[in-house]
Design a protein around this motif. Structure first.
Motif, PDB file in Angstrom:
ATOM      1  N   PHE A  58       4.303   0.402   1.786  1.00 56.86           N
ATOM      2  CA  PHE A  58       3.136   0.019   0.997  1.00 56.86           C
ATOM      3  C   PHE A  58       3.181  -1.474   0.737  1.00 56.86           C
ATOM      4  O   PHE A  58       4.251  -2.029   0.459  1.00 56.86           O
ATOM      5  CB  PHE A  58       3.118   0.731  -0.359  1.00 56.86           C
ATOM      6  CG  PHE A  58       2.248   1.945  -0.408  1.00 56.86           C
ATOM      7  CD1 PHE A  58       0.923   1.846  -0.818  1.00 56.86           C
ATOM      8  CD2 PHE A  58       2.740   3.181  -0.062  1.00 56.86           C
ATOM      9  CE1 PHE A  58       0.119   2.971  -0.879  1.00 56.86           C
ATOM     10  CE2 PHE A  58       1.942   4.304  -0.124  1.00 56.86           C
ATOM     11  CZ  PHE A  58       0.625   4.203  -0.525  1.00 56.86           C
ATOM     12  N   LEU A  59       2.029  -2.105   0.816  1.00 54.84           N
ATOM     13  CA  LEU A  59       1.861  -3.475   0.383  1.00 54.84           C
ATOM     14  C   LEU A  59       1.026  -3.413  -0.888  1.00 54.84           C
ATOM     15  O   LEU A  59      -0.090  -2.893  -0.869  1.00 54.84           O
ATOM     16  CB  LEU A  59       1.157  -4.307   1.458  1.00 54.84           C
ATOM     17  CG  LEU A  59       0.943  -5.786   1.166  1.00 54.84           C
ATOM     18  CD1 LEU A  59       2.267  -6.507   0.963  1.00 54.84           C
ATOM     19  CD2 LEU A  59       0.155  -6.438   2.305  1.00 54.84           C
ATOM     20  N   PRO A  65      -2.110  -0.630  -4.903  1.00 52.55           N
ATOM     21  CA  PRO A  65      -1.972  -0.490  -3.451  1.00 52.55           C
ATOM     22  C   PRO A  65      -3.000  -1.351  -2.719  1.00 52.55           C
ATOM     23  O   PRO A  65      -4.183  -1.317  -3.037  1.00 52.55           O
ATOM     24  CB  PRO A  65      -2.236   0.999  -3.200  1.00 52.55           C
ATOM     25  CG  PRO A  65      -1.975   1.661  -4.507  1.00 52.55           C
ATOM     26  CD  PRO A  65      -2.346   0.653  -5.562  1.00 52.55           C
ATOM     27  N   TRP A  66      -2.546  -2.115  -1.766  1.00 52.59           N
ATOM     28  CA  TRP A  66      -3.406  -2.995  -0.973  1.00 52.59           C
ATOM     29  C   TRP A  66      -3.480  -2.491   0.471  1.00 52.59           C
ATOM     30  O   TRP A  66      -4.524  -2.478   1.075  1.00 52.59           O
ATOM     31  CB  TRP A  66      -2.857  -4.416  -1.027  1.00 52.59           C
ATOM     32  CG  TRP A  66      -3.589  -5.427  -0.227  1.00 52.59           C
ATOM     33  CD1 TRP A  66      -3.164  -6.000   0.942  1.00 52.59           C
ATOM     34  CD2 TRP A  66      -4.861  -6.006  -0.488  1.00 52.59           C
ATOM     35  NE1 TRP A  66      -4.091  -6.888   1.413  1.00 52.59           N
ATOM     36  CE2 TRP A  66      -5.150  -6.915   0.531  1.00 52.59           C
ATOM     37  CE3 TRP A  66      -5.789  -5.843  -1.519  1.00 52.59           C
ATOM     38  CZ2 TRP A  66      -6.327  -7.652   0.572  1.00 52.59           C
ATOM     39  CZ3 TRP A  66      -6.954  -6.584  -1.467  1.00 52.59           C
ATOM     40  CH2 TRP A  66      -7.206  -7.479  -0.431  1.00 52.59           C
ATOM     41  N   GLN A 147     -10.752  -5.303   7.037  1.00 48.77           N
ATOM     42  CA  GLN A 147     -10.932  -4.837   5.668  1.00 48.77           C
ATOM     43  C   GLN A 147     -10.844  -3.316   5.594  1.00 48.77           C
ATOM     44  O   GLN A 147     -10.465  -2.766   4.577  1.00 48.77           O
ATOM     45  CB  GLN A 147     -12.269  -5.321   5.113  1.00 48.77           C
ATOM     46  CG  GLN A 147     -12.392  -5.019   3.647  1.00 48.77           C
ATOM     47  CD  GLN A 147     -13.261  -6.015   2.931  1.00 48.77           C
ATOM     48  OE1 GLN A 147     -13.649  -7.013   3.484  1.00 48.77           O
ATOM     49  NE2 GLN A 147     -13.560  -5.734   1.679  1.00 48.77           N
ATOM     50  N   CYS A 148     -11.180  -2.631   6.681  1.00 52.68           N
ATOM     51  CA  CYS A 148     -11.081  -1.170   6.692  1.00 52.68           C
ATOM     52  C   CYS A 148      -9.630  -0.694   6.597  1.00 52.68           C
ATOM     53  O   CYS A 148      -9.372   0.447   6.243  1.00 52.68           O
ATOM     54  CB  CYS A 148     -11.727  -0.598   7.951  1.00 52.68           C
ATOM     55  SG  CYS A 148     -13.529  -0.636   7.929  1.00 52.68           S
ATOM     56  N   ASP A 149      -8.681  -1.564   6.940  1.00 48.77           N
ATOM     57  CA  ASP A 149      -7.271  -1.198   6.829  1.00 48.77           C
ATOM     58  C   ASP A 149      -6.758  -1.244   5.400  1.00 48.77           C
ATOM     59  O   ASP A 149      -5.718  -0.692   5.100  1.00 48.77           O
ATOM     60  CB  ASP A 149      -6.398  -2.132   7.679  1.00 48.77           C
ATOM     61  CG  ASP A 149      -6.530  -1.883   9.170  1.00 48.77           C
ATOM     62  OD1 ASP A 149      -7.030  -0.809   9.549  1.00 48.77           O
ATOM     63  OD2 ASP A 149      -6.135  -2.767   9.937  1.00 48.77           O
ATOM     64  N   ASN A 150      -7.486  -1.923   4.513  1.00 46.90           N
ATOM     65  CA  ASN A 150      -7.030  -2.029   3.134  1.00 46.90           C
ATOM     66  C   ASN A 150      -7.097  -0.677   2.444  1.00 46.90           C
ATOM     67  O   ASN A 150      -8.007   0.117   2.674  1.00 46.90           O
ATOM     68  CB  ASN A 150      -7.844  -3.063   2.362  1.00 46.90           C
ATOM     69  CG  ASN A 150      -7.564  -4.470   2.834  1.00 46.90           C
ATOM     70  OD1 ASN A 150      -6.565  -4.731   3.500  1.00 46.90           O
ATOM     71  ND2 ASN A 150      -8.449  -5.378   2.497  1.00 46.90           N
ATOM     72  N   TYR A 151      -6.144  -0.427   1.589  1.00 47.80           N
ATOM     73  CA  TYR A 151      -6.003   0.855   0.916  1.00 47.80           C
ATOM     74  C   TYR A 151      -7.205   1.140   0.029  1.00 47.80           C
ATOM     75  O   TYR A 151      -7.626   0.308  -0.767  1.00 47.80           O
ATOM     76  CB  TYR A 151      -4.730   0.844   0.076  1.00 47.80           C
ATOM     77  CG  TYR A 151      -4.427   2.149  -0.581  1.00 47.80           C
ATOM     78  CD1 TYR A 151      -3.817   3.172   0.124  1.00 47.80           C
ATOM     79  CD2 TYR A 151      -4.747   2.373  -1.907  1.00 47.80           C
ATOM     80  CE1 TYR A 151      -3.528   4.388  -0.470  1.00 47.80           C
ATOM     81  CE2 TYR A 151      -4.462   3.578  -2.517  1.00 47.80           C
ATOM     82  CZ  TYR A 151      -3.855   4.584  -1.791  1.00 47.80           C
ATOM     83  OH  TYR A 151      -3.583   5.790  -2.389  1.00 47.80           O
ATOM     84  N   GLY A 152      -7.784   2.329   0.164  1.00 48.28           N
ATOM     85  CA  GLY A 152      -8.850   2.779  -0.712  1.00 48.28           C
ATOM     86  C   GLY A 152     -10.167   2.039  -0.587  1.00 48.28           C
ATOM     87  O   GLY A 152     -10.980   2.073  -1.510  1.00 48.28           O
TER      88      GLY A 152
END
Length: 174
Positions: A58-59, A65-66, A147-152
């Protein structure tokens, strides 16, 4: 001994160092970004391994969570689209998950290849290799890629449309 970089990493993950935690002592081996490219003070991004059933990278950005890596299958983090086959052929990963420790360690199959992984203040974690002909670091791999890879980004009941992100960022599942 006052300080060891492998026991207390900063923003850089080097071959043979650990990313994870010691279950017995609670010691964590996390990476933390710099404040900026010019300020080595503690930044707001932390890369670590979490354990809730299956270990994942996790980053976190400002403790939220990012980016979430996928579960490790013994060879790669499953479902990471940017985890190219070339990453597998260059790096030898060791993942330990036992009663004492949970950690990821890596080295290169070719010990003459110099590498490092950093958590960049801009929100990425990136792998670099040293280009000895140009005397500079060359970016080898970087995530998140979009940006679609960013969490949530879209929540639990929708999908991020990478191809049409600007107009219709998130859409409901069909």
């Amino acid at each position: 001994m006052i300080w060891q970089s492998f026991d207390h990493p900063s923003d850089t993950f080097l071959p043979h160092s650990k990313l994870g935690f010691d279950r017995r002592t609670g010691q964590r081996w996390n990476l933390q970004s710099w404040k900026s490219e010019d300020d080595p003070g503690s930044g707001n991004l932390i890369l670590n391994i979490t354990y809730t059933g299956k270990s994942q990278i996790f980053l976190f950005k400002e403790n939220h969570p990012w980016y979430r890596g996928r579960s490790y299958n013994g060879e790669i983090f499953v479902g990471s689209p940017s985890m190219k086959r070339s990453v597998i052929t260059l790096f030898n990963h060791t993942f330990v998950n036992d009663e004492n420790d949970v950690y990821l360690m890596y080295n290169t199959y070719d010990e003459s290849v110099i590498t490092r992984l950093i958590v960049h203040p801009s929100g990425f974690y990136q792998t670099f290799t040293w280009d000895s002909q140009k005397n500079q670091w060359r970016r080898y791999w970087s995530t998140p890629e979009s940006q679609c890879d960013n969490y949530g980004t879209c929540g639990s009941n929708s999908n991020c449309d990478l191809l049409n992100y600007e107009d219709h960022q998130c859409s409901c599942f069909y």
